[in-house]
Design a protein around this motif. Sequence first.
Motif, PDB file in Angstrom:
ATOM      1  N   THR A  76       3.409  -2.431   4.313  1.00 43.19           N
ATOM      2  CA  THR A  76       2.635  -3.667   4.412  1.00 43.19           C
ATOM      3  C   THR A  76       2.064  -3.742   5.816  1.00 43.19           C
ATOM      4  O   THR A  76       2.563  -3.093   6.744  1.00 43.19           O
ATOM      5  N   ASP A  77       1.032  -4.528   5.977  1.00 43.79           N
ATOM      6  CA  ASP A  77       0.299  -4.584   7.238  1.00 43.79           C
ATOM      7  C   ASP A  77       0.445  -5.959   7.878  1.00 43.79           C
ATOM      8  O   ASP A  77       0.043  -6.971   7.302  1.00 43.79           O
ATOM      9  N   ARG A  87      -7.881   1.569   7.063  1.00 37.75           N
ATOM     10  CA  ARG A  87      -7.273   2.699   6.358  1.00 37.75           C
ATOM     11  C   ARG A  87      -7.657   4.026   7.013  1.00 37.75           C
ATOM     12  O   ARG A  87      -6.817   4.908   7.195  1.00 37.75           O
ATOM     13  N   LEU A  94      -5.441  -3.823   5.814  1.00 38.10           N
ATOM     14  CA  LEU A  94      -5.509  -2.559   5.089  1.00 38.10           C
ATOM     15  C   LEU A  94      -6.494  -2.584   3.919  1.00 38.10           C
ATOM     16  O   LEU A  94      -6.815  -1.542   3.360  1.00 38.10           O
ATOM     17  N   HIS A  95      -6.967  -3.765   3.567  1.00 37.76           N
ATOM     18  CA  HIS A  95      -7.989  -3.829   2.514  1.00 37.76           C
ATOM     19  C   HIS A  95      -9.343  -3.336   3.020  1.00 37.76           C
ATOM     20  O   HIS A  95     -10.248  -3.073   2.234  1.00 37.76           O
ATOM     21  N   LEU A 118      -4.522   6.784   1.794  1.00 32.65           N
ATOM     22  CA  LEU A 118      -3.935   5.447   1.855  1.00 32.65           C
ATOM     23  C   LEU A 118      -4.654   4.551   0.861  1.00 32.65           C
ATOM     24  O   LEU A 118      -5.881   4.438   0.881  1.00 32.65           O
ATOM     25  N   GLN A 119      -3.904   3.933  -0.033  1.00 29.01           N
ATOM     26  CA  GLN A 119      -4.511   3.095  -1.056  1.00 29.01           C
ATOM     27  C   GLN A 119      -3.547   2.011  -1.491  1.00 29.01           C
ATOM     28  O   GLN A 119      -2.347   2.054  -1.189  1.00 29.01           O
ATOM     29  N   LEU A 120      -4.089   1.020  -2.180  1.00 31.82           N
ATOM     30  CA  LEU A 120      -3.265  -0.051  -2.730  1.00 31.82           C
ATOM     31  C   LEU A 120      -2.305   0.543  -3.759  1.00 31.82           C
ATOM     32  O   LEU A 120      -2.692   1.369  -4.583  1.00 31.82           O
ATOM     33  N   TYR A 147       0.846  -1.193   0.000  1.00 36.67           N
ATOM     34  CA  TYR A 147       0.000   0.000   0.000  1.00 36.67           C
ATOM     35  C   TYR A 147       0.882   1.244   0.000  1.00 36.67           C
ATOM     36  O   TYR A 147       2.033   1.194   0.468  1.00 36.67           O
TER      37      TYR A 147
END
Length: 406
Positions: A157-158, A169, A163-164, A189-191, A110
Motif C-alpha cells: 500500500t502507498d 508506478r 500508486l494509481h 506494478l499493478q492493482l 497493489y
Amino acid sequence: MGMSSDDVVLIEEGKTSGEPTVVTVNCPDKAGLGCDLVRNVLEFGLYVTRGDFSTDGKWCYVILWVVSRPISLKVDWASLKNRLLSCCPSFLPSFYLNQLPDRSTLPPLYVLKVFSLDRQGLIHDVTKVLCELELTIQGLKVMTTPEGKVLDLVFITDHLDMLHTQIRREETCEHLSGVLGECCISCELQLAGPEFKCYQGFSSISEEIADELFSKEVSDVKKAVINVDNLMSPAHTLLQIQCLDQKALIYDILKVSKDCNIRIAYGRISTSVKGYRSLDLFIQKDDGKKIIDIENQVTFCSRLKEEMLHPLRVIITNRGPDTELLVANPVELSGKGRPRVFYDVTFALKTLGICIFSAEVGRHSTSDREWEVYRFRLDETRGHPLTSNRAKLDIVDKVRGTLMGW
C-alpha cells in the motif's frame, strides 16, 4: 480560521551529525494519538531519545527528540511532517486537508512483481527501496526457481496514495531496477486483482511450532520494573517505569495503553542511562478515573511488562529438510504491527551472509491477540552452514538483536 501546518507539526533538525532533531506536535487530542505519532516516527528509521506528552483531554502537546539509526540514514523530514499531520484530528483548513490521503477507507492493494537473478541480500535491497519510497509491505511471496532465479510478489500500500498514477508506478520500478542492476530481469506494478488471492494465503503453523512461537516467556524481572502510585496525584495514577532500553520501546508501551483504553495525561521519557530507560506516566482510565482496583493494576502492568520484555518472538526450526526462521509481531487492535520488521530481519540475514530461499508474510490469531508472522526458508547451499545448533542460535541472536536495536 485553522492553524497552519507549521503550528501543528514543527520539526527542528539537529545542527550537527548525531544531534537530536526536535519534533513538536500541537493539536486536538484523540485516543491513541501518541502511539500513532511514535509509530510513524519509527517507520522513518528514527529512534526516540527522550520525550514529553501533555494533554487536558481536548488538546495535546507532544515533543519528541529523535535521531536516525544508523546516523548515516537520510530522512525525508518533509514526508515525515506530512505523515504526522495525517495522524492529527481533522481540523486544518480544507485546502490543506485535500492534500492528505483519505484514511476513512482501506487503501488500495497493489502487487509488485520483481523477476530477477538470485543473489545475496536481494530481498533486503527490495525492502529498502520500498521503505524509502514510503510503500508498506502488506504481504509477500518469494519463490526461487531451480535455475537460480527469483520471483518476488510483494503486496503493498502507498502512504502517499499515488500508486494509481503511472508516474508513481514507473518511479518505483525504475528505482528498483537501478538498485538491483543487472540482476533485475523485469519489474511490474499493478492493482492487485482477485487473481492474486491464491498468492496471499499463509501456510498453516503446526501446533508444536505455534506453542513455541507464541508461548509466554519468563524473563529477569529486573529488566522491567513498574511502580504504581495513587497518592502523588489526586486525579491520576502515576506509573514509574524502568526498563532495558531497546528500539521501539516507547511505541510498545503506548501501544498497550492505546489498546487498553488508558489515557496518558502527562508523560516524561528520560534519556537512556547505562542501557536503561525511565518513564513517568500520569494515566487515567477512559472514564477519567484512576486505576484503583488492584486486579486491574496487575493485569495492565503484566501486559506492559510482556510487551517491554518480549515485543517480538523469534525462533528457528525445521520445515521438512529445510531450516525456517519465524518472527512474530503482535499487532494493535487497529490491525497495525510494529513497522520495519521485515526490513530489520532481512538486513540481519544479509549481514550474516545468509540467503533466503523463500519468504511469506501472514496473520495468525491466538486466544488473546493477532500476530503478524514472517516466515523465511533459508538457503543452506550458500553462505553459513546451518547444520549446527550453535549456527542456528547465532541467527536467532542476530535477528533479535537487530529488531531490538542492540
